[in-house]
Design a protein around this motif. Structure first.
Motif, PDB file in Angstrom:
ATOM      1  N   GLN A 192       0.825  -1.199   0.000  1.00 23.49           N
ATOM      2  CA  GLN A 192       0.000   0.000   0.000  1.00 23.49           C
ATOM      3  C   GLN A 192       0.865   1.257   0.000  1.00 23.49           C
ATOM      4  O   GLN A 192       0.548   2.247  -0.667  1.00 23.49           O
TER       5      GLN A 192
ATOM      6  N   LEU B 271       2.049   1.532  -3.700  1.00 26.66           N
ATOM      7  CA  LEU B 271       1.068   1.699  -4.768  1.00 26.66           C
ATOM      8  C   LEU B 271      -0.011   2.737  -4.485  1.00 26.66           C
ATOM      9  O   LEU B 271      -0.554   3.331  -5.421  1.00 26.66           O
ATOM     10  N   GLU B 272      -0.337   2.945  -3.222  1.00 22.92           N
ATOM     11  CA  GLU B 272      -1.454   3.829  -2.897  1.00 22.92           C
ATOM     12  C   GLU B 272      -1.088   4.946  -1.934  1.00 22.92           C
ATOM     13  O   GLU B 272      -1.645   6.044  -2.009  1.00 22.92           O
TER      14      GLU B 272
ATOM     15  N   ALA C 245       1.704   7.766  -2.521  1.00 20.00           N
ATOM     16  CA  ALA C 245       2.243   6.544  -3.137  1.00 20.00           C
ATOM     17  C   ALA C 245       3.643   6.797  -3.662  1.00 20.00           C
ATOM     18  O   ALA C 245       3.922   7.832  -4.250  1.00 20.00           O
TER      19      ALA C 245
ATOM     20  N   ASP D 110       5.246   4.672  -5.886  1.00 17.32           N
ATOM     21  CA  ASP D 110       5.357   4.270  -7.295  1.00 17.32           C
ATOM     22  C   ASP D 110       4.075   3.521  -7.672  1.00 17.32           C
ATOM     23  O   ASP D 110       4.007   2.301  -7.581  1.00 17.32           O
ATOM     24  N   LYS D 111       3.057   4.257  -8.120  1.00 17.38           N
ATOM     25  CA  LYS D 111       1.736   3.686  -8.348  1.00 17.38           C
ATOM     26  C   LYS D 111       1.733   2.568  -9.382  1.00 17.38           C
ATOM     27  O   LYS D 111       0.885   1.678  -9.332  1.00 17.38           O
ATOM     28  N   GLU D 112       2.645   2.612 -10.322  1.00 19.53           N
ATOM     29  CA  GLU D 112       2.639   1.630 -11.414  1.00 19.53           C
ATOM     30  C   GLU D 112       3.748   0.590 -11.281  1.00 19.53           C
ATOM     31  O   GLU D 112       4.056  -0.106 -12.246  1.00 19.53           O
ATOM     32  N   ASN D 113       4.346   0.461 -10.116  1.00 21.26           N
ATOM     33  CA  ASN D 113       5.446  -0.477  -9.936  1.00 21.26           C
ATOM     34  C   ASN D 113       4.998  -1.897 -10.278  1.00 21.26           C
ATOM     35  O   ASN D 113       4.101  -2.454  -9.643  1.00 21.26           O
TER      36      ASN D 113
ATOM     37  N   ALA E 231       5.495  -4.655  -7.512  1.00 24.04           N
ATOM     38  CA  ALA E 231       4.522  -4.519  -6.429  1.00 24.04           C
ATOM     39  C   ALA E 231       3.145  -4.991  -6.884  1.00 24.04           C
ATOM     40  O   ALA E 231       2.416  -5.650  -6.135  1.00 24.04           O
ATOM     41  N   ARG E 232       2.787  -4.658  -8.122  1.00 21.59           N
ATOM     42  CA  ARG E 232       1.507  -5.108  -8.660  1.00 21.59           C
ATOM     43  C   ARG E 232       1.452  -6.634  -8.732  1.00 21.59           C
ATOM     44  O   ARG E 232       0.435  -7.256  -8.433  1.00 21.59           O
TER      45      ARG E 232
ATOM     46  N   ARG F 201       1.047  -8.063  -5.146  1.00 27.11           N
ATOM     47  CA  ARG F 201      -0.304  -7.842  -4.644  1.00 27.11           C
ATOM     48  C   ARG F 201      -1.308  -8.719  -5.384  1.00 27.11           C
ATOM     49  O   ARG F 201      -2.254  -9.247  -4.798  1.00 27.11           O
TER      50      ARG F 201
ATOM     51  N   ASP G 271      -4.373  -6.327 -11.285  1.00 28.51           N
ATOM     52  CA  ASP G 271      -2.968  -6.122 -10.930  1.00 28.51           C
ATOM     53  C   ASP G 271      -2.032  -6.826 -11.902  1.00 28.51           C
ATOM     54  O   ASP G 271      -1.003  -6.275 -12.302  1.00 28.51           O
TER      55      ASP G 271
END
Length: 434
Positions: free
Chosen positions: A227, A230-231, A239, A241-244, A247-248, A251, A267
């Motif tokens: 979180q 990303l958020e 955040a 790094d929202k587009e990492n 991490a996606r 998650r 994701d």
């Protein structure tokens, strides 16, 4: 509904086994630009801790002329999943400019994907020998050693490097990854935190924290770390790094295990869009599409997976199952055979082969009798490899499938036209997770 055999292999519910996946067709239109800093680079890793991306900068590395041209050709080939061409072009760039670390580093990444571990390690050594400050190749070498069964050598090598650069966040985070792979989670967390104290914005350390919690099955802590990446936690802590993509991916694995399929799918799709070579995200995305009955959309994703990870038995297994569902039985058999050649212990390939031979109307080169005989052989092989009972949490239909196959065989023996392939009604739903 997808077979639990594949699902079991795809997310590592109890064992932590993780998969690989590649980008769907048109990956060259989903370009992840090379890193701007050629000295440090930007490492990207599989859940096993291995380097997976050719992300080092060409233009910013001092390459020019023939070396730059060949490197860029290798980069474009990599983005298409054409590993053999990428290998050739990076080799040519290395020969044209032996002083630059970028070509040998990228060559090492490709060689690892092709299964040439020794060649990859030699390439990484060439990179950091050409430029001792090229930390990405130092980390790649250490992780390659660890993942090839030389954890002690990897630790010694990286400790020596860190002693010369004790304040390097990258080397410290890399050491955290090694400790995490070795299941020394306390030390891994401490080292990752140390890396963040050196550089509060060092995203790789943040991802390592989340990945280590995931490996240790501390999922709430993993989600909290994700979180933050990303958020964020409001205006005071946005955040990082929202587009990492990493991490996606992590998650998505957590959500998939928890049954939140829609969120997990989103994701994985986001991870693949950002990193079209991220094999684990691709395999999970493809297998989820298969589970939803969408083999057509799964096909390009899984075909790309086998291009980016030609030695991945799981990638070939999933692609084979995709072709089976599309009625491309000869192609499916080829992929299942490749999967078994990569990993002879892969019982799921025998299950899928048996299911295909039992349910397919016709398979090229087989009579109805030989087709059902092959189905029985493959299904019984699976049952023997599986053991006397299915794994916990798996509702296994293998006994029913074998009984159906033998009943069909007996029926064919009473039919004079047994030499001709016969149509078979669709199989009942494959075993599903409870």
């Amino acid at each position: 509904m997808r077979s639990t055999i594949i699902e079991r292999l795809s997310a590592g519910v109890a064992t932590g086994l993780l998969l690989a996946l590649t980008a769907c067709g048109g990956a060259d239109k989903q370009v992840v630009p090379p890193a701007k800093n050629a000295t440090a680079g930007t490492p990207v890793m599989t859940q096993g801790g291995g380097e997976v991306g050719v992300v080092d900068s060409a233009g910013g590395s001092g390459l020019s002329g023939t070396a730059l041209s060949r490197y860029e050709e290798g980069w474009k080939a990599w983005l298409k999943g054409d590993l053999q061409t990428a290998k050739t072009k990076f080799q040519e760039a290395k020969e044209a400019d032996p002083k630059s670390p970028s070509p040998p580093y990228s060559l090492g990444v490709v060689l690892e994907r092709l299964g040439d571990t020794a060649g990859a390690q030699n390439a990484y050594r060439s990179a950091f020998t050409a430029n001792p400050e090229h930390e990405i190749s130092v980390c790649a070498h250490a992780l390659s050693l660890a993942n090839s069964g030389h954890a002690g050598e990897a630790d010694t090598f990286l400790s020596d490097r860190r002693s010369k650069k004790p304040n390097s966040p990258r080397l410290t985070a890399c050491n955290a990854e090694l400790k995490s792979i070795a299941k020394d989670h306390a030390t891994a967390q401490q080292l990752a935190q140390d890396a963040l104290r050196m550089d509060p914005d060092f995203k790789e350390a943040m991802v390592t924290i989340a990945r280590d919690h995931y490996r240790a099955r501390k999922l709430d802590l993993a989600k909290y770390a994700l979180q933050a990446i990303l958020e964020g936690f409001g205006d005071a802590s946005p955040a990082r790094d929202k587009e990492n993509a990493e991490a996606r991916l992590i998650r998505g694995l957590i959500y998939r295990e928890g049954g939140a399929r829609a969120v997990a799918l989103a994701d994985f799709e986001a991870a693949v869009k950002r990193r079209p070579d991220l094999v684990e995200a691709l395999i999970n995305l493809g297998s989820m599409r298969l589970e939803a009955g969408n083999a057509t959309e799964a096909q390009p994703v899984l075909e790309s997976a086998t291009r980016f990870a030609p030695n991945s038995a799981i990638a070939h297994l999933n692609l084979g199952d995709c072709y089976r569902l599309l009625g491309r039985y000869a192609d499916a058999k080829k992929e299942f055979d490749i999967a078994l050649s990569r990993d002879s212990s892969l019982a799921a390939a025998h299950y899928d082969l048996g299911l295909m031979f039992l349910t397919a109307p016709t398979i090229p080169g087989y009579t109805a009798d030989s087709q059902v005989s092959t189905a029985i052989k493959e299904l019984e092989t699976y049952r023997t490899m599986r053991g006397p009972k299915p794994l916990p949490g798996v509702q296994d239909d293998i006994d029913d499938l074998i009984a159906r196959a033998k009943a069909k065989q007996a029926e064919l023996k009473q039919t004079p036209a047994a030499a001709a392939p016969a149509a078979t009604p669709p199989a009942s739903a494959p075993p599903t997770k409870k």
